[in-house]
Design an enzyme around this catalytic site. Structure first.
Site, PDB file in Angstrom:
ATOM      1  CG  LEU A  68      -9.975  -7.566  15.614  1.00  0.00           C
ATOM      2  CD1 LEU A  68      -9.531  -8.150  14.274  1.00  0.00           C
ATOM      3  CD2 LEU A  68     -10.341  -8.679  16.577  1.00  0.00           C
ATOM      4  N   PRO A  69      -7.080  -5.777  18.558  1.00  0.00           N
ATOM      5  CG  PRO A  69      -5.951  -7.309  19.927  1.00  0.00           C
ATOM      6  CD  PRO A  69      -6.972  -7.212  18.818  1.00  0.00           C
ATOM      7  CB  THR A 110      -6.791   2.422  17.908  1.00  0.00           C
ATOM      8  OG1 THR A 110      -7.950   2.975  18.510  1.00  0.00           O
ATOM      9  CG2 THR A 110      -5.779   3.535  17.646  1.00  0.00           C
ATOM     10  CE  LYS A 135      -7.957   6.221  19.603  1.00  0.00           C
ATOM     11  NZ  LYS A 135      -8.799   6.266  20.756  1.00  0.00           N
ATOM     12  CE  LYS A 191      -3.241   0.051  19.070  1.00  0.00           C
ATOM     13  NZ  LYS A 191      -4.563  -0.569  19.111  1.00  0.00           N
TER      14      LYS A 191
HETATM   15  P1  NAD Z   1      -8.985  -6.195  24.103  1.00  0.00           P
HETATM   16  O1  NAD Z   1      -7.645  -6.819  24.037  1.00  0.00           O
HETATM   17  O2  NAD Z   1      -9.707  -6.170  25.429  1.00  0.00           O
HETATM   18  O3  NAD Z   1      -9.967  -6.894  23.037  1.00  0.00           O
HETATM   19  C1  NAD Z   1      -9.569  -7.393  21.802  1.00  0.00           C
HETATM   20  C2  NAD Z   1     -10.288  -8.709  21.595  1.00  0.00           C
HETATM   21  O4  NAD Z   1     -10.042  -9.182  20.275  1.00  0.00           O
HETATM   22  C3  NAD Z   1      -9.806  -9.806  22.552  1.00  0.00           C
HETATM   23  O5  NAD Z   1     -10.900 -10.324  23.283  1.00  0.00           O
HETATM   24  C4  NAD Z   1      -9.192 -10.852  21.616  1.00  0.00           C
HETATM   25  O6  NAD Z   1      -9.382 -12.190  22.072  1.00  0.00           O
HETATM   26  C5  NAD Z   1      -9.963 -10.586  20.342  1.00  0.00           C
HETATM   27  N1  NAD Z   1      -9.315 -11.076  19.114  1.00  0.00           N
HETATM   28  C6  NAD Z   1      -8.050 -10.886  18.712  1.00  0.00           C
HETATM   29  N2  NAD Z   1      -7.853 -11.444  17.495  1.00  0.00           N
HETATM   30  C7  NAD Z   1      -9.039 -11.990  17.123  1.00  0.00           C
HETATM   31  C8  NAD Z   1      -9.496 -12.698  15.979  1.00  0.00           C
HETATM   32  N3  NAD Z   1      -8.689 -12.961  14.954  1.00  0.00           N
HETATM   33  N4  NAD Z   1     -10.782 -13.113  15.949  1.00  0.00           N
HETATM   34  C9  NAD Z   1     -11.607 -12.847  16.976  1.00  0.00           C
HETATM   35  N5  NAD Z   1     -11.245 -12.176  18.089  1.00  0.00           N
HETATM   36  C10 NAD Z   1      -9.979 -11.737  18.160  1.00  0.00           C
HETATM   37  O7  NAD Z   1      -8.820  -4.703  23.548  1.00  0.00           O
HETATM   38  P2  NAD Z   1      -9.824  -3.474  23.743  1.00  0.00           P
HETATM   39  O8  NAD Z   1      -9.457  -2.693  24.955  1.00  0.00           O
HETATM   40  O9  NAD Z   1     -11.221  -3.961  23.558  1.00  0.00           O
HETATM   41  O10 NAD Z   1      -9.383  -2.561  22.502  1.00  0.00           O
HETATM   42  C11 NAD Z   1      -9.748  -2.883  21.174  1.00  0.00           C
HETATM   43  C12 NAD Z   1      -9.302  -1.745  20.266  1.00  0.00           C
HETATM   44  O11 NAD Z   1      -9.902  -0.516  20.696  1.00  0.00           O
HETATM   45  C13 NAD Z   1      -7.780  -1.499  20.288  1.00  0.00           C
HETATM   46  O12 NAD Z   1      -7.371  -1.203  18.991  1.00  0.00           O
HETATM   47  C14 NAD Z   1      -7.627  -0.308  21.237  1.00  0.00           C
HETATM   48  O13 NAD Z   1      -6.468   0.453  20.942  1.00  0.00           O
HETATM   49  C15 NAD Z   1      -8.894   0.462  20.933  1.00  0.00           C
HETATM   50  N6  NAD Z   1      -9.361   1.346  22.028  1.00  0.00           N
HETATM   51  C16 NAD Z   1      -9.360   0.902  23.310  1.00  0.00           C
HETATM   52  C17 NAD Z   1      -9.785   1.755  24.334  1.00  0.00           C
HETATM   53  C18 NAD Z   1      -9.800   1.310  25.765  1.00  0.00           C
HETATM   54  O14 NAD Z   1      -9.934   2.173  26.651  1.00  0.00           O
HETATM   55  N7  NAD Z   1      -9.708   0.007  26.043  1.00  0.00           N
HETATM   56  C19 NAD Z   1     -10.222   3.061  24.018  1.00  0.00           C
HETATM   57  C20 NAD Z   1     -10.236   3.464  22.679  1.00  0.00           C
HETATM   58  C21 NAD Z   1      -9.796   2.592  21.687  1.00  0.00           C
END
Ligand code: NAD
Length: 304
Positions: free
Chosen positions: A65-66, A97, A172, A247
């Site tokens: 999740l975000p 994260t 991290k 972030k």
């Molecule tokens: P994203 O916004 O693409 O995905 C998050 C998903 O969670 C969304 O599809 C959203 O609809 C869903 N969501 C939110 N609340 C929800 C709930 N209550 N029930 C069900 N679904 C829900 O984000 P992301 O890029 O996939 O990143 C996710 C995590 O990974 C973050 O914490 C980010 O910091 C971390 N991260 C991302 C990257 C990257 O390069 N994108 C790299 C390392 C870590």
């Protein structure tokens, strides 16, 4: 075959879930937005109407999740997943994260309900999620780590047990604070080299074998040319977006504030990435720091 509930099928979660499906597991997904749900179904997964429905009978629950607020809302409270799963043998793994405090709070609530939980944030980005080559930094009890390891290995190449609850998140943010500072440092060196009339490739050739050598310089160089695979050669298309670096630097500053750690460079890096985001560059790769800095007047940043 393991029955896995996967909550959060976004940029990272969807390809991670797809790798679990490829490894032969049953993956019941849940997301708030329709395109994410459709992508999971297309990859061969099933979709539940809610997170509580997804976890019915699950051996493992993974969330991606975000931020901390979403993770707390998912797991805590009378309608949360911990209440729904209390007394079961399910293992909870949060791969988002988030701040260390939220990770520890949620893990403690899980433990109070008799559930094992791990914080297991990742590095490697969307490319690593698709390729199944993520690095997992895992916090939690050794027995829970041992149980999770084969599953995490279906999504990642390097799976490291960092320590007790919250240690994965701590690793991290320490790593990414260092990464953000290093990116700004390498960018500054190239900004100064340009002003001094020093050829960029010459600086790269010298520093990459001298004491300024670091991963940002040799693998992710923020100027176009020396490292062909770096986002600088693709007009700074992310990669790892500046918004995500901001972030992580903000999370690091929250943790530094709470723990009393002196991190002046981390604080400055957070301010500079805040300015980069304010300039409308949040969606670009975090190596956009170089052209952004190059465009700043020295006096305008002197006191920031
Ligand atoms: P994203 O916004 O693409 O995905 C998050 C998903 O969670 C969304 O599809 C959203 O609809 C869903 N969501 C939110 N609340 C929800 C709930 N209550 N029930 C069900 N679904 C829900 O984000 P992301 O890029 O996939 O990143 C996710 C995590 O990974 C973050 O914490 C980010 O910091 C971390 N991260 C991302 C990257 C990257 O390069 N994108 C790299 C390392 C870590």
């Amino acid at each position: 075959m393991t029955r896995i509930a996967f909550i959060g099928l976004g940029n990272m979660g969807q390809p991670m879930a797809a790798n679990l499906l490829r490894a032969g597991h049953t993956v019941i997904g849940c997301d708030l937005v329709a395109p994410a749900r459709a992508a999971h179904e297309q990859a061969g997964g099933t979709i539940a109407a809610s997170a509580r429905e997804a976890v019915v009978g699950a051996d493992i629950v993974i969330s991606m999740l975000p931020a901390g607020a979403e993770v707390r809302a998912l797991y805590l409270g009378a309608n949360g997943l911990i209440a729904a799963l209390a007394g079961s043998d399910a293992l909870l793994i949060d791969c988002s994260t988030i701040d260390v405090e939220s990770a520890r709070d949620v893990t403690a609530a899980a433990a109070a309900a008799g559930l094992a939980m791990l914080d297991a944030p990742v590095s490697g980005g969307v490319g690593g999620a698709q390729a199944g080559s993520l690095t997992f930094m895992v916090g939690g009890e050794a027995a829970a780590f041992a149980r999770a390891q084969p599953l995490l290995a279906a999504m990642g190449r390097s799976i490291v047990h960092a320590g007790g609850p919250g240690a994965g998140q701590a690793a991290k943010i320490c790593n990414n604070m260092l990464l953000g500072i290093a990116m700004l440092g390498v960018s500054e060196a190239f900004v100064l080299a340009d002003r001094l009339g020093l050829d960029r490739q010459k600086l790269f050739d010298i520093s990459s074998t001298a004491s300024g050598q670091c991963w940002v310089l040799t693998s992710y160089c923020p100027v176009p040319g020396p490292v062909p695979a770096s986002p600088a050669n693709r007009d700074y298309a992310a990669g790892f977006a500046a918004a995500l670096m901001l972030k992580d630097l903000t999370l690091a500053q929250q943790a530094a504030e709470a723990s009393g750690a002196a991190t002046p460079l981390g604080a400055h890096a957070a301010r500079l990435y805040g300015a980069i985001a304010e300039a409308g560059l949040a969606g670009r790769d975090f190596s956009i720091a170089f052209p952004w800095l190059a465009g700043q007047a020295r006096a305008s940043l002197a006191k920031s």
